[in-house]
Design a protein around this motif. Sequence first.
Motif, mmCIF file in Angstrom:
data_model
loop_
_atom_site.group_PDB
_atom_site.id
_atom_site.type_symbol
_atom_site.label_atom_id
_atom_site.label_comp_id
_atom_site.label_asym_id
_atom_site.label_seq_id
_atom_site.Cartn_x
_atom_site.Cartn_y
_atom_site.Cartn_z
ATOM 1 N N LEU A 102 -4.461 26.676 36.472
ATOM 2 C CA LEU A 102 -5.096 25.423 36.881
ATOM 3 C C LEU A 102 -4.281 24.761 37.972
ATOM 4 C CD1 LEU A 102 -5.749 23.987 33.306
ATOM 5 C CD2 LEU A 102 -7.429 25.097 34.777
ATOM 6 N N GLU A 103 -4.970 24.121 38.906
ATOM 7 C CA GLU A 103 -4.315 23.287 39.915
ATOM 8 C C GLU A 103 -4.925 21.916 39.832
ATOM 9 O OE1 GLU A 103 -4.192 24.509 43.992
ATOM 10 O OE2 GLU A 103 -3.290 26.434 43.494
ATOM 11 N N GLY A 104 -4.075 20.916 39.765
ATOM 12 C CA GLY A 104 -4.586 19.557 39.697
ATOM 13 C C GLY A 104 -3.466 18.556 39.837
ATOM 14 N N ASN A 105 -3.874 17.297 39.915
ATOM 15 C CA ASN A 105 -2.905 16.212 40.016
ATOM 16 C C ASN A 105 -2.435 15.831 38.620
ATOM 17 O OD1 ASN A 105 -2.967 15.891 42.854
ATOM 18 N ND2 ASN A 105 -4.936 14.864 42.663
ATOM 19 N N LEU A 106 -1.132 15.738 38.469
ATOM 20 C CA LEU A 106 -0.549 15.318 37.200
ATOM 21 C C LEU A 106 -0.724 13.810 37.093
ATOM 22 C CD1 LEU A 106 1.133 16.011 34.663
ATOM 23 C CD2 LEU A 106 3.170 15.640 36.052
ATOM 24 N N THR A 107 -1.533 13.366 36.131
ATOM 25 C CA THR A 107 -1.804 11.931 36.012
ATOM 26 C C THR A 107 -1.103 11.292 34.832
ATOM 27 O OG1 THR A 107 -3.838 12.386 34.773
ATOM 28 C CG2 THR A 107 -4.037 12.083 37.169
ATOM 29 N N GLN A 108 -0.671 12.125 33.875
ATOM 30 C CA GLN A 108 0.005 11.570 32.706
ATOM 31 C C GLN A 108 0.896 12.632 32.090
ATOM 32 O OE1 GLN A 108 -2.659 10.341 29.569
ATOM 33 N NE2 GLN A 108 -1.218 8.825 28.818
ATOM 34 N N ALA A 109 2.018 12.206 31.520
ATOM 35 C CA ALA A 109 2.927 13.105 30.807
ATOM 36 C C ALA A 109 3.540 12.339 29.642
ATOM 37 C CB ALA A 109 4.021 13.614 31.733
ATOM 38 N N THR A 110 3.353 12.893 28.443
ATOM 39 C CA THR A 110 3.958 12.294 27.253
ATOM 40 C C THR A 110 5.002 13.279 26.741
ATOM 41 O OG1 THR A 110 2.344 13.287 25.742
ATOM 42 C CG2 THR A 110 1.771 11.138 26.699
ATOM 43 N N GLU A 111 5.496 13.049 25.546
ATOM 44 C CA GLU A 111 6.509 13.936 24.980
ATOM 45 C C GLU A 111 5.943 15.292 24.558
ATOM 46 O OE1 GLU A 111 9.862 13.571 24.976
ATOM 47 O OE2 GLU A 111 9.382 11.801 26.153
ATOM 48 N N ASP A 112 4.599 15.381 24.377
ATOM 49 C CA ASP A 112 4.036 16.636 23.887
ATOM 50 C C ASP A 112 2.900 17.217 24.717
ATOM 51 O OD1 ASP A 112 2.435 14.527 23.154
ATOM 52 O OD2 ASP A 112 2.042 15.243 21.132
ATOM 53 N N LYS A 113 2.435 16.493 25.752
ATOM 54 C CA LYS A 113 1.339 17.029 26.562
ATOM 55 C C LYS A 113 1.304 16.386 27.946
ATOM 56 C CE LYS A 113 -1.959 13.722 24.833
ATOM 57 N NZ LYS A 113 -2.929 13.400 23.838
ATOM 58 N N ILE A 114 0.520 17.033 28.833
ATOM 59 C CA ILE A 114 0.289 16.491 30.169
ATOM 60 C C ILE A 114 -1.212 16.364 30.384
ATOM 61 C CG2 ILE A 114 2.395 17.484 31.135
ATOM 62 C CD1 ILE A 114 0.582 19.612 32.501
ATOM 63 N N THR A 115 -1.587 15.569 31.384
ATOM 64 C CA THR A 115 -2.991 15.446 31.776
ATOM 65 C C THR A 115 -3.103 15.804 33.244
ATOM 66 O OG1 THR A 115 -3.308 13.667 30.172
ATOM 67 C CG2 THR A 115 -4.984 13.901 31.898
ATOM 68 N N LEU A 116 -3.972 16.779 33.534
ATOM 69 C CA LEU A 116 -4.260 17.200 34.911
ATOM 70 C C LEU A 116 -5.663 16.744 35.273
ATOM 71 C CD1 LEU A 116 -3.126 20.917 35.405
ATOM 72 C CD2 LEU A 116 -2.028 18.873 36.258
ATOM 73 N N GLU A 117 -5.830 16.315 36.536
ATOM 74 C CA GLU A 117 -7.152 15.961 37.044
ATOM 75 C C GLU A 117 -7.365 16.650 38.385
ATOM 76 O OE1 GLU A 117 -8.085 11.786 37.082
ATOM 77 O OE2 GLU A 117 -7.195 11.474 35.094
ATOM 78 N N TRP A 118 -8.606 17.111 38.610
ATOM 79 C CA TRP A 118 -8.949 17.775 39.859
ATOM 80 C C TRP A 118 -10.449 17.681 40.087
ATOM 81 C CZ3 TRP A 118 -8.002 20.139 35.290
ATOM 82 C CH2 TRP A 118 -8.930 21.059 34.815
ATOM 83 N N LYS A 119 -10.853 17.963 41.307
ATOM 84 C CA LYS A 119 -12.273 17.993 41.648
ATOM 85 C C LYS A 119 -12.724 19.445 41.714
ATOM 86 C CE LYS A 119 -12.339 13.637 44.031
ATOM 87 N NZ LYS A 119 -12.442 12.902 45.251
ATOM 88 N N ALA A 120 -13.966 19.696 41.252
ATOM 89 C CA ALA A 120 -14.515 21.044 41.267
ATOM 90 C C ALA A 120 -15.976 20.991 41.696
ATOM 91 C CB ALA A 120 -14.391 21.671 39.887
ATOM 92 N N ARG A 121 -16.430 22.065 42.308
ATOM 93 C CA ARG A 121 -17.837 22.198 42.702
ATOM 94 C C ARG A 121 -18.554 22.997 41.617
ATOM 95 N NH1 ARG A 121 -20.253 19.499 46.470
ATOM 96 N NH2 ARG A 121 -21.355 21.264 47.332
ATOM 97 N N GLU A 122 -19.620 22.409 41.071
ATOM 98 C CA GLU A 122 -20.388 23.065 40.020
ATOM 99 C C GLU A 122 -21.870 23.026 40.365
ATOM 100 O OE1 GLU A 122 -19.481 21.170 36.301
ATOM 101 O OE2 GLU A 122 -17.521 22.138 36.169
ATOM 102 N N PRO A 123 -22.629 23.984 39.845
ATOM 103 C CA PRO A 123 -24.071 23.960 40.098
ATOM 104 C C PRO A 123 -24.692 22.669 39.562
ATOM 105 C CG PRO A 123 -23.406 26.050 39.114
ATOM 106 C CD PRO A 123 -22.218 25.136 39.061
#
Length: 153
Positions: A102-123
């Motif tokens: 996965l490639e995305g912007n790191l928007t959040q990081a806690t002690e046990d997980k991260i959150t990635l956000e990105w834009k994608a083209r879908e039908p």
Amino acid sequence: MFKEKVTSLLDKALEEKPSLFLIDFTVENNNTIRVVLDGDEGVDLQDCMDVSRAIEHNLDREEEDFSLEVTSAGAASPLELPRQYKKNIGRKLMVKIADEELEGNLTQATEDKITLEWKAREPKPVGKGKVTVQKKREIAFSDIHEAKVILKF
């Protein structure tokens, strides 16, 4: 005995610079000491020199010969600790998990997980063509095989 003394000196040096943290530390059989550091605001040459001196000046080469290498985690080095993710919030990451990359912007990081956000083209749900959608995914540290910051030049 030698490794315990070096560990103690390293711990003391890091206590004096709370923005720095340890990524890797080894003492090999031939007394080669390797220390890899990172910092909340990065690591500069002075930081490496200070840690190196704190160790080297408190060891006696007459008692035990050694070589010492203190470096910073490279810009292309994989992220290993939650603290490294926190300092990279807002940057683009490449994250390898079990069966995908996965490639995305790191928007959040806690002690046990991260959150990635990105834009994608879908039908489109109805009709022909594609639409751009915002994607968001939480990933547990335990699921991450490797993560690196994507550098832009």
